[in-house]
Motif scaffolding. Structure first.
Motif, PDB file in Angstrom:
ATOM      1  N   ARG A 153       0.829  -1.216   0.000  1.00 52.96           N
ATOM      2  CA  ARG A 153       0.000   0.000   0.000  1.00 52.96           C
ATOM      3  C   ARG A 153       0.862   1.264   0.000  1.00 52.96           C
ATOM      4  O   ARG A 153       0.646   2.175  -0.793  1.00 52.96           O
ATOM      5  CB  ARG A 153      -0.907   0.010   1.232  1.00 52.96           C
ATOM      6  N   THR A 154       1.796   1.315   0.898  1.00 57.79           N
ATOM      7  CA  THR A 154       2.632   2.504   1.058  1.00 57.79           C
ATOM      8  C   THR A 154       3.418   2.829  -0.207  1.00 57.79           C
ATOM      9  O   THR A 154       3.528   3.991  -0.593  1.00 57.79           O
ATOM     10  CB  THR A 154       3.602   2.309   2.239  1.00 57.79           C
ATOM     11  N   HIS A 155       3.951   1.792  -0.850  1.00 57.17           N
ATOM     12  CA  HIS A 155       4.821   1.992  -2.009  1.00 57.17           C
ATOM     13  C   HIS A 155       4.117   1.777  -3.342  1.00 57.17           C
ATOM     14  O   HIS A 155       4.748   1.885  -4.397  1.00 57.17           O
ATOM     15  CB  HIS A 155       6.052   1.091  -1.902  1.00 57.17           C
ATOM     16  N   ALA A 156       2.804   1.499  -3.284  1.00 57.42           N
ATOM     17  CA  ALA A 156       1.992   1.293  -4.488  1.00 57.42           C
ATOM     18  C   ALA A 156       2.616   0.268  -5.431  1.00 57.42           C
ATOM     19  O   ALA A 156       2.813   0.521  -6.611  1.00 57.42           O
ATOM     20  CB  ALA A 156       1.732   2.615  -5.205  1.00 57.42           C
ATOM     21  N   VAL A 157       2.964  -0.893  -4.873  1.00 62.91           N
ATOM     22  CA  VAL A 157       3.521  -1.991  -5.659  1.00 62.91           C
ATOM     23  C   VAL A 157       2.651  -3.230  -5.502  1.00 62.91           C
ATOM     24  O   VAL A 157       1.945  -3.379  -4.510  1.00 62.91           O
ATOM     25  CB  VAL A 157       4.990  -2.310  -5.283  1.00 62.91           C
ATOM     26  N   ARG A 158       2.727  -4.103  -6.483  1.00 61.11           N
ATOM     27  CA  ARG A 158       1.922  -5.323  -6.487  1.00 61.11           C
ATOM     28  C   ARG A 158       2.715  -6.554  -6.087  1.00 61.11           C
ATOM     29  O   ARG A 158       2.152  -7.613  -5.893  1.00 61.11           O
ATOM     30  CB  ARG A 158       1.329  -5.525  -7.879  1.00 61.11           C
ATOM     31  N   ARG A 159       4.042  -6.396  -6.019  1.00 63.26           N
ATOM     32  CA  ARG A 159       4.918  -7.527  -5.738  1.00 63.26           C
ATOM     33  C   ARG A 159       6.080  -7.075  -4.858  1.00 63.26           C
ATOM     34  O   ARG A 159       6.580  -5.959  -5.018  1.00 63.26           O
ATOM     35  CB  ARG A 159       5.504  -8.089  -7.031  1.00 63.26           C
ATOM     36  N   LEU A 160       6.526  -7.981  -3.995  1.00 66.56           N
ATOM     37  CA  LEU A 160       7.689  -7.701  -3.156  1.00 66.56           C
ATOM     38  C   LEU A 160       8.630  -8.899  -3.186  1.00 66.56           C
ATOM     39  O   LEU A 160       8.190 -10.032  -2.965  1.00 66.56           O
ATOM     40  CB  LEU A 160       7.273  -7.468  -1.696  1.00 66.56           C
ATOM     41  N   PRO A 161       9.911  -8.674  -3.428  1.00 72.04           N
ATOM     42  CA  PRO A 161      10.865  -9.767  -3.249  1.00 72.04           C
ATOM     43  C   PRO A 161      10.940 -10.133  -1.767  1.00 72.04           C
ATOM     44  O   PRO A 161      10.795  -9.279  -0.888  1.00 72.04           O
ATOM     45  CB  PRO A 161      12.193  -9.164  -3.721  1.00 72.04           C
TER      46      PRO A 161
END
Length: 150
Positions: free
Chosen positions: A95-103
């Motif tokens: 949410r904070t970084h507006a990303v859909r995926r995280l390593p």
């Protein structure tokens, strides 16, 4: 309900070297039915390149995806989580970084990926996103499969 990232993450990662072309990355995404690849050198995570990055940071600008490197369009120094982190922390970081995926990294080693699709399947299995994330890929004429966002 899963409490830790390791319970939800996809344990396999697909990586390319920094100088790999965007075409190489896209072909890997298609072959493995994924929406991202990690950009790595000698086991060190340098960035993440997604299907959206290829479309918006390269193709939309008219650059030749055969000659542009993954490092040139990737998101450098991506936000990461650890396998022992709470799933809620991964949700908050997305949410904070507006990303859909995280390593997912463990002591500097990349051990997996966690995606918004993984979270939907775990947290809201009846949602449209969960259904899409579980669905078999569609086939385009002349290809084995297509990548779908996860």
């Amino acid at each position: 309900m899963a409490q830790l990232v390791r319970e939800v993450m996809t344990p396999a990662v697909t990586a390319v070297r920094p100088d790999a072309s965007l075409v190489e990355a896209a072909q890997l995404m298609r072959a493995q039915d994924i929406g991202d690849v990690l950009v790595m050198r000698d086991g060190t995570l340098l960035g993440v390149v997604t299907d959206r990055d290829i479309a918006l940071r390269a193709v939309a600008d008219g650059v030749d995806p055969l000659t542009v490197s993954c490092q040139a369009v990737c998101t450098p120094e991506p936000v990461c989580v650890a396998p022992g982190d709470p799933v809620d922390q991964a949700v908050q970081l997305m949410r904070t970084h507006a990303v859909r995926r995280l390593p997912v990294t463990d002591n500097g080693t990349t051990v997996g990926m966690i995606s918004i699709g993984d979270l939907a399947v775990e947290r809201d299995p009846d949602s449209a996103l969960a259904d899409i994330s579980r669905a078999a890929p569609d086939s385009w004429p002349g290809t084995a499969s297509t990548a779908r966002p996860r």
